[in-house]
Write an enzyme that holds these catalytic residues in place. Sequence first.
Site, PDB file in Angstrom:
ATOM      1  N   SER A  20       0.796  -1.227   0.000  1.00  0.00           N
ATOM      2  CA  SER A  20       0.000   0.000   0.000  1.00  0.00           C
ATOM      3  C   SER A  20       0.831   1.281   0.000  1.00  0.00           C
ATOM      4  O   SER A  20       0.342   2.313  -0.452  1.00  0.00           O
ATOM      5  CB  SER A  20      -0.993   0.003   1.161  1.00  0.00           C
ATOM      6  OG  SER A  20      -0.390  -0.409   2.350  1.00  0.00           O
ATOM      7  N   HIS A  33      -5.734  -3.411  -2.595  1.00  0.00           N
ATOM      8  CA  HIS A  33      -5.479  -2.420  -3.658  1.00  0.00           C
ATOM      9  C   HIS A  33      -5.547  -3.012  -5.063  1.00  0.00           C
ATOM     10  O   HIS A  33      -5.491  -2.277  -6.041  1.00  0.00           O
ATOM     11  CB  HIS A  33      -4.119  -1.754  -3.453  1.00  0.00           C
ATOM     12  CG  HIS A  33      -4.040  -0.995  -2.169  1.00  0.00           C
ATOM     13  ND1 HIS A  33      -4.524   0.289  -2.032  1.00  0.00           N
ATOM     14  CD2 HIS A  33      -3.585  -1.350  -0.948  1.00  0.00           C
ATOM     15  CE1 HIS A  33      -4.349   0.687  -0.790  1.00  0.00           C
ATOM     16  NE2 HIS A  33      -3.783  -0.283  -0.107  1.00  0.00           N
ATOM     17  N   LYS A  36     -12.145   0.477  -1.455  1.00  0.00           N
ATOM     18  CA  LYS A  36     -11.137   1.086  -2.338  1.00  0.00           C
ATOM     19  C   LYS A  36     -11.652   1.037  -3.776  1.00  0.00           C
ATOM     20  O   LYS A  36     -12.559   1.772  -4.124  1.00  0.00           O
ATOM     21  CB  LYS A  36      -9.798   0.408  -2.102  1.00  0.00           C
ATOM     22  CG  LYS A  36      -9.302   0.794  -0.703  1.00  0.00           C
ATOM     23  CD  LYS A  36      -8.060   0.140  -0.212  1.00  0.00           C
ATOM     24  CE  LYS A  36      -7.757   0.728   1.166  1.00  0.00           C
ATOM     25  NZ  LYS A  36      -6.957  -0.142   2.003  1.00  0.00           N
TER      26      LYS A  36
END
Length: 391
Positions: A177, A205, A237
Amino acid sequence: MAFNLQEDLNKRREAGLFRQTLTAQSPQGPLMKINGQQYLTFCSNDYLGLANHPQLIESFKQAANDMGVGSGSAHLVNGHSQTHENLEQALAEFTGREAAILFSTGYMANLGVVGALLDKQDAVFEDKWNHASLLDAGLLSGARFQRYLHNDLENLQARLARSEARRKLIVTDAVFSMDGDCADLIGLSHLAKQHDAWLMVDDAHGFGVLGKTGAGLCEENNLGPKDVQVLMGTLGKGFGTAGAFVAGSKELIEYLTNFARPYIYTTAMPAAIAAATLTSLDIVKNEPQRREHLQKLISLFRVGATALGLNLMASNTPIQPIVIGEADEAIKLTEQLKQQGILVTAIRPPTVPQGTARLRVTLSAAHTEQQVLQLLDALKNITQASSTLEN
Ligand SMILES: *Cc1c(COP(=O)(O)O)cnc(C)c1O
């Protein structure tokens, strides 16, 4: 004065590490009003531009009309609705797993899985740069906790070979990240098999962003449930909503339903969030052009930033950090960008190692090429100005 909090706060401030929230007066997106000012933002994890998408808003509203706002209780009491059930099945199918289970946040999913699978007879092997929630999960589990060097399979192999633990769990971020680079999932899955270990992948992610259909880094590497036994993904996300899930064998999901305390002892996510997430899933599957546009922006940014002599990391994901070095220098640069109406976050120790403070630029499919060029222009202005000062 055991509770002299001010002293600790002052130390943080003096070290240039003091943190406080910004307050937004507009929805998530490239153009935002924050603390009363207009900004072009490059700091969210809304990689596909779904957080404020009209179809998601519509599903959310519709579900709130049908199902209300609060779920009212935990999944195992009567908070688990047909919408939650449908989302779990859809996520299982999308990731090519037998079953999936929802968690209210990714942080809780990680604590839940590692805590349920391991105890003190066991061992957990974590990449040194794993997300804080995975590190906390390993520490809290009571298992023997080891961090191997970042993406270093030899270092991991040596540790696995020495271990006599009952269960061995290798745990890694798919996309790291703070750096944006990817784990070597194929190498890790081979090692896991050789050492009778399991592999758990946190694809916070990559989910929605990577892979042919957006199912993440496991899809990109063609890794099924026999290679990655525990697949965790977050919904806040790329998917633009909130919450998380774990996908795997039916047995694993039944096990987590019975033993994962952060699943059992918490209120189920609102059904309207699950409904909006089903709509995200449709968009992720049916609009590959969002991922294609994002890839175009990533290339545009990398070419431009490299030409400016900026220090990028080995990342082909929407996380594109610019390494600066000292925390105060990184802060100074974000302040200068802010003066030009651009919002980028400075990431400082202890989140990243000393001397590697960085500007964490993140790109979204909602950005235009023009907006990325605007960022590059601003970076050109401030970095040229600061090198004149230094020389
Ligand atoms: C954001 C993140 C989490 C936490 O997910 P939340 O749903 O925000 O709690 C977990 N793991 C990684 C790698 C993340 O980036």
